[in-house]
Motif scaffolding. Structure first.
Motif, PDB file in Angstrom:
ATOM      1  N   MET B   1      50.452  42.505  16.845  1.00 34.91           N
ATOM      2  CA  MET B   1      51.049  41.560  17.757  1.00 34.91           C
ATOM      3  C   MET B   1      50.058  40.442  18.108  1.00 34.91           C
ATOM      4  SD  MET B   1      50.632  43.192  21.460  1.00 34.91           S
ATOM      5  CE  MET B   1      50.846  41.502  21.918  1.00 34.91           C
ATOM      6  N   LEU B   2      50.612  39.321  18.507  1.00 35.61           N
ATOM      7  CA  LEU B   2      49.780  38.176  18.846  1.00 35.61           C
ATOM      8  C   LEU B   2      50.181  37.666  20.216  1.00 35.61           C
ATOM      9  CD1 LEU B   2      50.131  36.332  15.443  1.00 35.61           C
ATOM     10  CD2 LEU B   2      48.037  37.358  16.330  1.00 35.61           C
ATOM     11  N   VAL B   3      49.176  37.380  21.042  1.00 31.43           N
ATOM     12  CA  VAL B   3      49.454  36.773  22.338  1.00 31.43           C
ATOM     13  C   VAL B   3      48.729  35.429  22.372  1.00 31.43           C
ATOM     14  CG1 VAL B   3      49.249  36.991  24.834  1.00 31.43           C
ATOM     15  CG2 VAL B   3      49.614  39.041  23.438  1.00 31.43           C
ATOM     16  N   VAL B   4      49.490  34.367  22.573  1.00 30.92           N
ATOM     17  CA  VAL B   4      48.915  33.033  22.646  1.00 30.92           C
ATOM     18  C   VAL B   4      48.749  32.664  24.117  1.00 30.92           C
ATOM     19  CG1 VAL B   4      49.212  30.615  22.006  1.00 30.92           C
ATOM     20  CG2 VAL B   4      50.100  32.420  20.506  1.00 30.92           C
ATOM     21  N   MET B   5      47.516  32.370  24.513  1.00 25.91           N
ATOM     22  CA  MET B   5      47.265  32.009  25.909  1.00 25.91           C
ATOM     23  C   MET B   5      47.597  30.527  26.132  1.00 25.91           C
ATOM     24  SD  MET B   5      46.235  34.982  26.985  1.00 25.91           S
ATOM     25  CE  MET B   5      45.868  34.503  28.680  1.00 25.91           C
ATOM     26  N   GLN B   6      47.944  30.205  27.369  1.00 22.30           N
ATOM     27  CA  GLN B   6      48.232  28.799  27.710  1.00 22.30           C
ATOM     28  C   GLN B   6      46.975  27.946  27.618  1.00 22.30           C
ATOM     29  OE1 GLN B   6      49.757  29.033  31.667  1.00 22.30           O
ATOM     30  NE2 GLN B   6      51.770  29.770  31.023  1.00 22.30           N
ATOM     31  N   GLU B   7      47.193  26.663  27.392  1.00 21.11           N
ATOM     32  CA  GLU B   7      46.128  25.693  27.512  1.00 21.11           C
ATOM     33  C   GLU B   7      45.586  25.842  28.941  1.00 21.11           C
ATOM     34  OE1 GLU B   7      47.664  21.892  26.378  1.00 21.11           O
ATOM     35  OE2 GLU B   7      45.838  20.857  27.016  1.00 21.11           O
ATOM     36  N   GLY B   8      44.282  25.976  29.065  1.00 26.32           N
ATOM     37  CA  GLY B   8      43.714  26.076  30.404  1.00 26.32           C
ATOM     38  C   GLY B   8      43.770  27.454  31.024  1.00 26.32           C
ATOM     39  N   ALA B   9      44.140  28.477  30.238  1.00 27.07           N
ATOM     40  CA  ALA B   9      44.120  29.835  30.787  1.00 27.07           C
ATOM     41  C   ALA B   9      42.681  30.160  31.191  1.00 27.07           C
ATOM     42  CB  ALA B   9      44.620  30.835  29.749  1.00 27.07           C
ATOM     43  N   THR B  10      42.524  30.828  32.316  1.00 30.86           N
ATOM     44  CA  THR B  10      41.160  31.145  32.779  1.00 30.86           C
ATOM     45  C   THR B  10      40.613  32.348  32.025  1.00 30.86           C
ATOM     46  OG1 THR B  10      41.902  32.686  34.454  1.00 30.86           O
ATOM     47  CG2 THR B  10      41.796  30.370  35.102  1.00 30.86           C
ATOM     48  N   GLU B  11      39.289  32.479  32.111  1.00 29.00           N
ATOM     49  CA  GLU B  11      38.646  33.622  31.439  1.00 29.00           C
ATOM     50  C   GLU B  11      39.156  34.930  32.053  1.00 29.00           C
ATOM     51  OE1 GLU B  11      36.651  35.447  28.565  1.00 29.00           O
ATOM     52  OE2 GLU B  11      37.070  33.304  28.727  1.00 29.00           O
ATOM     53  N   ALA B  12      39.423  34.917  33.353  1.00 29.79           N
ATOM     54  CA  ALA B  12      39.911  36.137  34.006  1.00 29.79           C
ATOM     55  C   ALA B  12      41.298  36.507  33.481  1.00 29.79           C
ATOM     56  CB  ALA B  12      39.958  35.921  35.526  1.00 29.79           C
ATOM     57  N   GLU B  13      42.129  35.494  33.278  1.00 25.64           N
ATOM     58  CA  GLU B  13      43.466  35.771  32.756  1.00 25.64           C
ATOM     59  C   GLU B  13      43.381  36.343  31.341  1.00 25.64           C
ATOM     60  OE1 GLU B  13      46.023  32.348  35.216  1.00 25.64           O
ATOM     61  OE2 GLU B  13      45.135  31.871  33.255  1.00 25.64           O
ATOM     62  N   ILE B  14      42.513  35.736  30.546  1.00 24.35           N
ATOM     63  CA  ILE B  14      42.349  36.214  29.170  1.00 24.35           C
ATOM     64  C   ILE B  14      41.866  37.665  29.194  1.00 24.35           C
ATOM     65  CG2 ILE B  14      41.010  35.905  27.033  1.00 24.35           C
ATOM     66  CD1 ILE B  14      40.977  32.854  27.727  1.00 24.35           C
ATOM     67  N   GLN B  15      40.897  37.943  30.053  1.00 28.08           N
ATOM     68  CA  GLN B  15      40.338  39.295  30.097  1.00 28.08           C
ATOM     69  C   GLN B  15      41.396  40.309  30.543  1.00 28.08           C
ATOM     70  OE1 GLN B  15      37.281  39.784  28.753  1.00 28.08           O
ATOM     71  NE2 GLN B  15      37.951  41.924  28.849  1.00 28.08           N
ATOM     72  N   ALA B  16      42.262  39.885  31.466  1.00 25.68           N
ATOM     73  CA  ALA B  16      43.302  40.800  31.944  1.00 25.68           C
ATOM     74  C   ALA B  16      44.244  41.186  30.807  1.00 25.68           C
ATOM     75  CB  ALA B  16      44.087  40.143  33.089  1.00 25.68           C
ATOM     76  N   ILE B  17      44.541  40.242  29.949  1.00 23.44           N
ATOM     77  CA  ILE B  17      45.432  40.547  28.811  1.00 23.44           C
ATOM     78  C   ILE B  17      44.710  41.473  27.834  1.00 23.44           C
ATOM     79  CG2 ILE B  17      46.771  39.565  26.908  1.00 23.44           C
ATOM     80  CD1 ILE B  17      47.809  38.818  29.696  1.00 23.44           C
ATOM     81  N   ILE B  18      43.450  41.182  27.587  1.00 25.34           N
ATOM     82  CA  ILE B  18      42.692  42.052  26.674  1.00 25.34           C
ATOM     83  C   ILE B  18      42.686  43.487  27.215  1.00 25.34           C
ATOM     84  CG2 ILE B  18      40.365  42.532  25.752  1.00 25.34           C
ATOM     85  CD1 ILE B  18      39.919  39.492  25.633  1.00 25.34           C
ATOM     86  N   ASP B  19      42.416  43.625  28.510  1.00 23.99           N
ATOM     87  CA  ASP B  19      42.378  44.962  29.104  1.00 23.99           C
ATOM     88  C   ASP B  19      43.719  45.673  28.952  1.00 23.99           C
ATOM     89  OD1 ASP B  19      39.824  44.342  29.804  1.00 23.99           O
ATOM     90  OD2 ASP B  19      40.225  44.050  31.948  1.00 23.99           O
ATOM     91  N   ARG B  20      44.756  44.915  29.172  1.00 20.49           N
ATOM     92  CA  ARG B  20      46.087  45.508  29.085  1.00 20.49           C
ATOM     93  C   ARG B  20      46.397  45.964  27.661  1.00 20.49           C
ATOM     94  NH1 ARG B  20      50.703  45.744  32.075  1.00 20.49           N
ATOM     95  NH2 ARG B  20      52.636  45.522  30.909  1.00 20.49           N
ATOM     96  N   LEU B  21      46.026  45.139  26.700  1.00 23.64           N
ATOM     97  CA  LEU B  21      46.263  45.504  25.300  1.00 23.64           C
ATOM     98  C   LEU B  21      45.484  46.771  24.943  1.00 23.64           C
ATOM     99  CD1 LEU B  21      46.163  41.971  23.640  1.00 23.64           C
ATOM    100  CD2 LEU B  21      48.099  43.558  23.592  1.00 23.64           C
ATOM    101  N   VAL B  22      44.243  46.797  25.379  1.00 28.65           N
ATOM    102  CA  VAL B  22      43.415  47.969  25.079  1.00 28.65           C
ATOM    103  C   VAL B  22      44.012  49.218  25.720  1.00 28.65           C
ATOM    104  CG1 VAL B  22      41.158  49.035  25.500  1.00 28.65           C
ATOM    105  CG2 VAL B  22      41.292  46.663  24.693  1.00 28.65           C
TER     106      VAL B  22
END
Lengths: 336, 336, 336, 336
Positions: B1-22
């Motif tokens: 699966m692929l998740v595309v983050m929004q333009e300007g997504a914060t590092e915290a938001e990105i990390q939250a998605i990574i954590d959730r995927l893991v």
């Protein structure tokens, strides 16, 4: 019924249609116009316009009488109020039914029940048997789920609505749920809805994603023709070309059903749009358009829901929404 | 699966998605672009794109792996041939299944069997249990109809296909019919199709009027996941805004299914258009587009059929059509 | 952009896609998974997923960047407020634009202007050039209609909105109308909307009956790419299989557009449902869902209107509706 | 026209409808049934059913006479054959029009012309003005493209068809093209089609993606009412919920149009499905269903086409397809 003959239809063609109508038990009335001859058939029997439209010389055929009777507004011009315990659906109050998509475990459903009861919902929703597009998705807890749901409801003074997917589940649902919910995919599962017509508990019938309003009323007719008149209709979105939302919620179905039928109609904005951030707007729109009730998915922790998390509201979102809905209900002469 | 983050997504938001995927069991691969960060999740688990698309900072999510496995072309690249008695569906021959909409009486079904057998059909169709939009329409003869159908088939060297509407009818259909037909309205009746997965007779699964091709294949997956791999798909028209025809027959579904799946696909032009005078054109189009078979309604006297008369062919129309179909089949390397 | 290779794609197929992406100016990032190889292309150029999906070894291709830029919410996160005279569309107030379908004569338009102004509308609507499905229907008064409309507006302190159907009409509309209205049938008349991008007056762009929200935003992009950023979007119903209403009004488009774009969006319930008795419910629903404005057909004598009489409100219906709308607007933090 | 009164309509309501019909110039015929009173209105005037359906006491209203006249089969029961140079569209031969989506440069269009002429096409297609969803896509070469197209056609004994998007382009297209093509997005651009009605060259009118067959015929009526009777209709796919294909090609529109109208109808499988690997199947299906012609996108190097490469056939695919089409045409009594 009316059969419009083609321009230039021969006398033999016209006579053949008249004979056919008479043989089907219709009294026939002929009206000869400048361009078209029109045949009116009077009689109790229903007919299928296409059956005439393929005959020689016929231009079009039209049904005059609605194919449904018991579900028609004429049958009860004052409207139907479905009474369940101490609530009424179709009356002055807009009834909110809320809860998680699926019953997952005791803690989850108890928390949900407490949240929705405090915010003003009267009925808790929660699936124990889940129709899932993929055979590999979570399919529900079955009877255990129903027990948990009932206990959580009783503890919080709520009624229960839960989905029945199959005839063999009717007794089980009858034992635990106050309303039989028929999902969109089963709206035309005629064996199931005919059987529900023999029960003496209310049936909430969701509109199929490709069902016309007339077909929804015909499915209600199946239930009612078995003697069970407590049918609640539900708009939950139809399938269109637009893919941004899961479905396109047809808010106009609310006033349309009110005109055509005496049955109450509720709205399910959670399935109607499929995205949490649009649910509140559509719930407000439904109340503004005159809905008799709402089905809303609420979860104490949507990010970890086993199904439909994306469309479940957070507890605080639900509370805020209920406040808005109360004010809009007042504008249209209703209460929540 | 692929998740595309929004333009300007914060590092915290990105990390939250990574954590959730893991936490869901995915191995995560991060790719940082000029505009968007893309997260790739590798793992066996299926996921629902909408569940990620409502999370903060997410622009879109995409499924990479098809949600169906057993129904996928990859599973059997050479294609499936369903063998029933002496016929093969999915092989070189285009198999024609014809007969009346409903079994009405002994004489009617015998005449139909003789007509279709002589013209080259291999299977007789005929409903004993009928899904009808109105509760007041003819609902079929039940077991008596199945008996008459079987006798007529045997007398004329035909196989039998008939519709099963409900779990309790499975044994009866199993006793009389060679193929279980699942109608369009039941394509997502999951209890029914899961039960058919436990049977060891072929299942013909009609596409629902609002079902995508992916959903059709997911319903096939339900049957196959029970161990019954003999599934035949059927295009019979989808619901669109056009009202002149009963449905809009999606002929392109034939080559599309051939690419996505190994399962045979047949076409039902009678329900696809709903008007006798268009059936022949659509049957020819289906063969030209590569169908593995056809379901065609034929009645010895369509004007007096108890159901679907408007879309049933007259005997001579069917014979003429079969002649044309044989020639078109040859053009695309098939026979009838 | 992302290209997902099929299970079992050969190294040569993968390399061919990489070469093609590079030749198109993309930087390519390769990610090899257990089942699928995924190629990420980074670059400014737009691409058409289908162009890759027909290539050997490709399973699917996905656009990551939205095809529209200027119309995207990112472009102006705070939202656009279109200022016209003393009104603002997209601000705190919900702007009501009301009036007859067509300008018919001086008396009619003057009465309409007085009625709608008194009830609180800020803009008068009225067509001078009418797109009609049949060539035999009333096609509008042309310039004379615009003059009458302008005079009636000025006398009542209203602004004017009127439809432009063709490039040659732009100067005329520019002289008499404060907003150029582009009808649903012209949403993808690219020559017309590109030309409107060169004007310096606001453009109200109605969603086509079969247009996705993405296509609506791409049409807005046409106007904006010419330098005219004052675009107002309008939901007015889409075509679905349901025939009871003229169109199915997609109320959810309101919150969806608010999320995807910074442009204001208004709703046209009159065309959305096509029946007077449903207009009020849908107008209320639109405000409850967050619309920035409304277009409503009002006629002093709908029974004798030359066009769209069936969907025009009577004066007293409009006044009552405005009262309800004011209260609902307050619930969602707006005013009328 | 027919107006069906509701069950229980009062005598005053019935009389009001009669008065209204008379005031509109209809002769009224009243028929009192057991349940419903039906009023038949005879007269030349068209009417809008909705205008009556909102009046008190009315259940439904039905148009009896088709809203189109010149486009109706009755107008020329024998059918129309459009003659252009040495070809006839609507006659015994199925006319193939093939070529690239856009004219890109001299070499490209010359190669395309040679390829399609050798394979048996009679007309070359190629856009010089391109309607593109995004303002950032290639918009066509304009007049230079038309010149190149004309030269390539003349060199290879082909006729030319090319799209006109806007009134101001009519003289230019008239100078270079033998047929004016109106794209799906412009089918209801009434100013454009009315203007084409004044020309004396054939017009090929593509069905809009959300247009009913009746609306297509009404747009043909616009052209014909200007005196230009050489209209060729074109089915090119409609928009449905299915997203796997670009559009859903409505093959049944071919026999339906043949019944309702005398005008020739051709099919465009390239836009109908949007994927090269499905085009051949749909072209064969169209001929099998009785099309009068085909529009097919062919490019000498589709992988590098500036537009619509994904749906353009490779030269050898086109040649093979033409061989199959010839054989299928013979089965339905036609030639290519």
């Amino acid at each position: 019924m009316l059969v419009v003959m083609q321009e230039g239809a021969t006398e033999a063609e016209i006579q053949a249609i008249i004979d056919r109508l008479v043989s089907l038990g219709f009294d026939v009335h002929r009206s000869t116009g400048v361009v078209h001859t029109v045949l009116g058939g009077v009689g109790a029997r229903d007919f299928e316009p296409a059956e005439f439209e393929v005959l020689p010389g016929v231009k079009s055929a039209h049904r005059i009488v609605s194919p449904y009777k018991l579900a028609s507004r004429n049958f009860r011009p004052g409207g139907t109020v479905v009474k369940i315990g101490n609530i009424e659906i179709g009356g002055e109050a807009v009834v909110v039914m809320a809860g998680p998509c699926s019953v997952e475990n005791k803690d989850q459903i108890n928390r949900a029940a407490e949240i929705v009861a405090k915010a003003g919902a009267k009925v808790i929703r929660g699936g124990a048997f889940k129709p899932r597009t993929s055979p590999y998705s979570f399919q529900g807890l079955g009877e255990e789920g129903l027990q948990l749901l009932r206990e959580a409801a009783d503890k919080n003074g709520l009624l229960v609505i839960s989905e029945v997917m199959e005839i063999s589940q009717i007794p089980l649902l009858g034992a635990y749920s106050d309303i039989y919910q028929v999902g969109a995919r089963n709206m035309q599962n005629y064996n199931l809805i005919r059987e529900l017509g023999k029960q003496r508990k209310p049936v909430l019938l969701k509109r199929g994603i490709a069902a016309t309003i007339e077909e929804l009323l015909l499915s209600a007719e199946y239930v009612m023709s078995g003697g069970n008149y407590d049918v609640i209709l539900c708009e939950r979105g139809i399938r269109t070309f637009e893919t941004y939302t899961r479905n396109t919620m047809d808010i106009s179905a609310i006033p349309v059903v009110k005109k055509l039928s005496h049955l109450p109609i509720v709205a399910d904005p959670s399935h109607g749009v499929g995205r949490r951030d649009k649910v509140a707007a559509m719930a407000r729109a439904s109340v503004a358009a005159g809905t008799d009730g709402l089905l809303i998915e609420v979860h104490h922790d949507p990010d970890h829901a086993l199904s439909d998390g994306a469309q479940s509201l957070f507890p605080e979102q639900f509370r805020d929404l209920m406040d808005q809905l109360r004010k809009i209900a007042a504008v249209v002469g209703r209460s929540i």
